[in-house]
Design a protein around this motif. Structure first.
Motif, PDB file in Angstrom:
ATOM      1  N   GLY A 128       0.814  -1.203   0.000  1.00  0.00           N
ATOM      2  CA  GLY A 128       0.000   0.000   0.000  1.00  0.00           C
ATOM      3  C   GLY A 128       0.852   1.259   0.000  1.00  0.00           C
ATOM      4  N   PHE A 129       0.171   2.391   0.068  1.00  0.00           N
ATOM      5  CA  PHE A 129       0.823   3.694   0.074  1.00  0.00           C
ATOM      6  C   PHE A 129       1.797   3.820   1.234  1.00  0.00           C
ATOM      7  CE2 PHE A 129       0.909   8.028   1.720  1.00  0.00           C
ATOM      8  CZ  PHE A 129       1.321   8.728   0.609  1.00  0.00           C
ATOM      9  N   GLU A 130       1.376   3.361   2.414  1.00  0.00           N
ATOM     10  CA  GLU A 130       2.207   3.500   3.613  1.00  0.00           C
ATOM     11  C   GLU A 130       3.450   2.622   3.557  1.00  0.00           C
ATOM     12  OE1 GLU A 130      -0.847   0.389   4.140  1.00  0.00           O
ATOM     13  OE2 GLU A 130      -1.003   2.500   3.658  1.00  0.00           O
ATOM     14  N   LEU A 190       5.750   5.092   0.722  1.00  0.00           N
ATOM     15  CA  LEU A 190       6.037   6.479   1.094  1.00  0.00           C
ATOM     16  C   LEU A 190       5.997   6.713   2.592  1.00  0.00           C
ATOM     17  CD1 LEU A 190       4.124   8.290  -1.754  1.00  0.00           C
ATOM     18  CD2 LEU A 190       6.558   7.840  -1.575  1.00  0.00           C
ATOM     19  N   ASN A 191       5.463   5.785   3.355  1.00  0.00           N
ATOM     20  CA  ASN A 191       5.419   5.817   4.805  1.00  0.00           C
ATOM     21  C   ASN A 191       4.633   7.014   5.334  1.00  0.00           C
ATOM     22  OD1 ASN A 191       5.759   4.774   7.276  1.00  0.00           O
ATOM     23  ND2 ASN A 191       7.959   5.121   7.398  1.00  0.00           N
ATOM     24  N   ASP A 192       4.026   6.797   6.441  1.00  0.00           N
ATOM     25  CA  ASP A 192       3.246   7.823   7.114  1.00  0.00           C
ATOM     26  C   ASP A 192       4.189   8.719   7.908  1.00  0.00           C
ATOM     27  OD1 ASP A 192       1.172   9.239   8.179  1.00  0.00           O
ATOM     28  OD2 ASP A 192       0.547   7.699   9.592  1.00  0.00           O
TER      29      ASP A 192
END
Length: 140
Positions: free
Chosen positions: A112-114, A117-119
């Motif tokens: 996923g996005f996290e 690009l990480n939160d």
């Protein structure tokens, strides 16, 4: 008379107003970091609130489907497993990945996005371990 006055004041003024977590508490930069005005604003897009609550609504849908197919015991058992897995955490100054929770939800193999690009809230900046542990245990 001075004892009566002191007892009246003691009974009428809550002690919590004078503690560090009372009404006059300032923002604690050491424990909470810099405050962000963006997080205090309303969602800027109608879908933003829906995206924030996506996992919760997906869990509710999955539990309802599971209940209709297998009965009430299946979602209850899964909810107890979720609750047990959420309680297992690393020390407060280390980020916990919750891989067991992702495995229960079936998200362990999804990228996923996290993952890429990480939160920003999960940055690698580590706080003072002793102070964070004392805060969690209620010693500070």
């Amino acid at each position: 008379n001075s004892r009566d006055t002191a007892s009246l004041l003691k009974d009428s003024i809550p002690i919590t107003e004078f503690s560090a977590s009372g009404l006059f508490e300032g923002h604690d930069l050491l424990r909470r970091g810099f405050s962000s005005v963006k997080s205090e604003l309303l969602p800027s897009h109608p879908l933003e609130l829906s995206e924030k609550n996506f996992q919760l609504s997906q869990d509710k849908t999955n539990f309802a489907t599971l209940r209709n197919i297998q009965g009430i015991h299946a979602p209850l058992k899964l909810q107890m497993e979720f609750r047990a897995v959420k309680q297992v955490q690393r020390l407060p100054f280390l980020h916990s990945s919750n891989i067991a929770l992702d495995t229960l939800r079936g998200n362990a193999e999804c990228i996923g996005f996290e993952d890429i690009l990480n939160d920003p809230s999960q940055s690698e900046v580590m706080g003072e371990p002793h102070m964070m542990m004392e805060y969690k245990l209620g010693l500070l």
